[in-house]
Structure formats: C-alpha cells, structure tokens
Write a protein that holds these residues in place. Structure first.
Motif, PDB file in Angstrom:
ATOM      1  N   PHE A   1       0.825  -1.204   0.000  1.00  0.00           N
ATOM      2  CA  PHE A   1       0.000   0.000   0.000  1.00  0.00           C
ATOM      3  C   PHE A   1       0.861   1.258   0.000  1.00  0.00           C
ATOM      4  N   GLY A   2       1.987   1.211   0.712  1.00  0.00           N
ATOM      5  CA  GLY A   2       2.861   2.377   0.757  1.00  0.00           C
ATOM      6  C   GLY A   2       3.357   2.771  -0.619  1.00  0.00           C
ATOM      7  N   ALA A   3       3.702   1.781  -1.451  1.00  0.00           N
ATOM      8  CA  ALA A   3       4.209   2.072  -2.788  1.00  0.00           C
ATOM      9  C   ALA A   3       3.155   2.790  -3.628  1.00  0.00           C
ATOM     10  N   VAL A   4       1.917   2.291  -3.559  1.00  0.00           N
ATOM     11  CA  VAL A   4       0.848   2.907  -4.344  1.00  0.00           C
ATOM     12  C   VAL A   4       0.522   4.302  -3.824  1.00  0.00           C
TER      13      VAL A   4
ATOM     14  N   SER B   1       5.647   8.215   5.717  1.00  0.00           N
ATOM     15  CA  SER B   1       5.663   8.825   4.392  1.00  0.00           C
ATOM     16  C   SER B   1       6.709   9.922   4.261  1.00  0.00           C
ATOM     17  N   SER B   2       7.195  10.447   5.372  1.00  0.00           N
ATOM     18  CA  SER B   2       8.202  11.509   5.290  1.00  0.00           C
ATOM     19  C   SER B   2       9.581  10.966   4.952  1.00  0.00           C
ATOM     20  N   THR B   3       9.833   9.691   5.295  1.00  0.00           N
ATOM     21  CA  THR B   3      11.139   9.087   5.034  1.00  0.00           C
ATOM     22  C   THR B   3      11.066   7.863   4.125  1.00  0.00           C
ATOM     23  N   ASN B   4       9.836   7.510   3.654  1.00  0.00           N
ATOM     24  CA  ASN B   4       9.658   6.322   2.810  1.00  0.00           C
ATOM     25  C   ASN B   4      10.172   5.059   3.496  1.00  0.00           C
ATOM     26  N   ARG B   5       9.831   4.904   4.770  1.00  0.00           N
ATOM     27  CA  ARG B   5      10.278   3.729   5.518  1.00  0.00           C
ATOM     28  C   ARG B   5       9.082   3.020   6.142  1.00  0.00           C
ATOM     29  N   ILE B   6       9.262   1.702   6.337  1.00  0.00           N
ATOM     30  CA  ILE B   6       8.264   0.888   7.022  1.00  0.00           C
ATOM     31  C   ILE B   6       8.640   0.840   8.500  1.00  0.00           C
TER      32      ILE B   6
ATOM     33  N   SER C   1       0.915  15.080   2.901  1.00  0.00           N
ATOM     34  CA  SER C   1       1.320  13.676   2.944  1.00  0.00           C
ATOM     35  C   SER C   1       0.142  12.823   3.422  1.00  0.00           C
ATOM     36  N   PHE C   2       0.463  11.629   3.981  1.00  0.00           N
ATOM     37  CA  PHE C   2      -0.576  10.718   4.432  1.00  0.00           C
ATOM     38  C   PHE C   2      -0.064   9.881   5.589  1.00  0.00           C
ATOM     39  N   MET C   3      -0.993   9.212   6.269  1.00  0.00           N
ATOM     40  CA  MET C   3      -0.662   8.270   7.338  1.00  0.00           C
ATOM     41  C   MET C   3      -1.330   6.948   7.000  1.00  0.00           C
ATOM     42  N   PHE C   4      -0.549   5.843   7.034  1.00  0.00           N
ATOM     43  CA  PHE C   4      -1.122   4.526   6.751  1.00  0.00           C
ATOM     44  C   PHE C   4      -0.559   3.507   7.734  1.00  0.00           C
TER      45      PHE C   4
END
Length: 210
Positions: A135-138, A202-207, A184-187
């Motif tokens: 989901f993060g990638a999309v 989403s600010s650092t593109n990390r899981i 941005s977003f929160m997931f």
C-alpha cells in the motif's frame, strides 16, 4: 525490442498499480503490429516472426498480470524475476522496532499472506510488513501525482477501496488506519487480535513498527 520489453516488464514488475499493466500491454500489441508491417514491407522473416512471437507472449503475460491485480483471489500472480522482498524493501526499508521487540504478539500462528516473506517464527509481522509495503508504494505514487484518496474503506471480502479506485486485499484479521496529513498521508495496517501494527512513514519512505 518492443517484444522483449513486453515479455520482461510483467515478469519484473512487483507491487505496481493496475493501470501500469495497461501501459505495458500496448508494447506487446505494438510489437505484433510492427512485426506484421515489417514483414509486409519485405523485411526478413526471422525478425518478423521473433518480434511477433515475443509480442504475443508479452501481451498474454500483461493480460495475466492485469487479471491477477483486479481479481487477486481468483487469478494467481504472474511469476516474478525478482523476489518481492528484494525489490520493495529497497524503496521502503524497514525501520523501528527490532525483531525481538515484536516476537511476543507473534506467538499466534497465521499462514503466510500471498506474496509475503515466509518467516515461521514471526509470520504475522511479515504479513503486516508485506501489506504496508504494497500500500505504501501505491500511496507514495499517488502522493507524487497529487491524487491521494480522501479515505480508504475495507469491503466485506477484504478488498480495500477508495472513491473511484480499487486496491489489493488484506487478511480477515487485519484492519487499516489511513488519513491525510499536510502534504502527505498516514497509513497503518494492524492485527485486530494482538494489536501489532506496521505503518508507512511517508516523510522518510520507511516501514515502521507501531
């Protein structure tokens, strides 16, 4: 060249939005068209046949890929040249809690989620990570295009949707938390039984574990 690209991309693509498949499919169709036109204009039989054959194979793979994306429960995914973990974790490295910090809730045994890494000692966490990465990638792509959804909803079969868009499914024991933040977003995807949660920073593109 179009035929080779049409065959390679469906096998190499991992966790891409469904509309990407429509773009790739046109390459296979174009390869067939160009092969026929080249042959009719007096071109060599070898190049025509090779290009046309690759175009047909590529088109079939692309259609298969599209069907697997839109009907994930009925159509098996296309085999990939790269493992899911190798390609997706480069874009979304895992951060936060170390494995020992999330072992206790993972005592509950769950089967590997489709496409997730198989981690017998902590499969629940691996499943959550897989969903968060997908989901993060999309969502990151939609953010870059300025098309982030205002909300996400989970249907009765586990399919996640937003107004006008259908995403992939989550497991019955999972829930999602989604919201928009300034720019941005929160997931977060959460196990409803243990409370274990994995999210996207989403600010650092990390899981991250939450």
């Amino acid at each position: 060249m179009f035929g080779l690209i049409a065959v390679f991309l469906p096998l190499a693509a991992v966790s891409r939005p469904g509309y990407t498949g429509w773009v790739i499919t046109t390459l296979g169709v174009s390869a067939v068209f160009l092969a026929v036109r080249y042959r009719r204009s007096g071109g060599g039989a070898f190049l025509s046949i090779t290009g046309g054959t690759l175009g047909v194979i590529g088109t079939i793979l692309c259609v298969w890929s599209l069907a697997a994306f839109y009907v994930p429960g009925s159509v098996p995914p296309v085999p990939n040249l790269k493992p899911v973990s190798a390609s997706t974790t480069e874009a979304f490295p895992i951060a936060g809690a170390q494995p020992g910090q999330v072992q206790a809730p993972a005592v509950r045994m769950v089967p590997p989620f489709e496409g997730a890494d198989v981690v017998p000692g902590n499969q629940l966490h691996a499943n959550l990570v897989h969903v968060a990465i997908a989901f993060g990638a999309v969502l990151q792509y939609q953010q870059s295009q300025g098309t982030l959804p205002s909300m996400l909803a989970v249907q009765s079969d586990g399919t996640v949707t937003s107004p006008g868009t259908t995403y992939s499914k989550i497991a019955p024991y999972m829930s999602i938390e989604y919201g928009l933040t300034p720019g941005s977003f929160m997931f977060t995807v959460r196990d409803t039984v243990s409370g274990m949660a994995v999210g996207v920073d989403s600010s650092t593109n990390r899981i991250v574990d939450r």
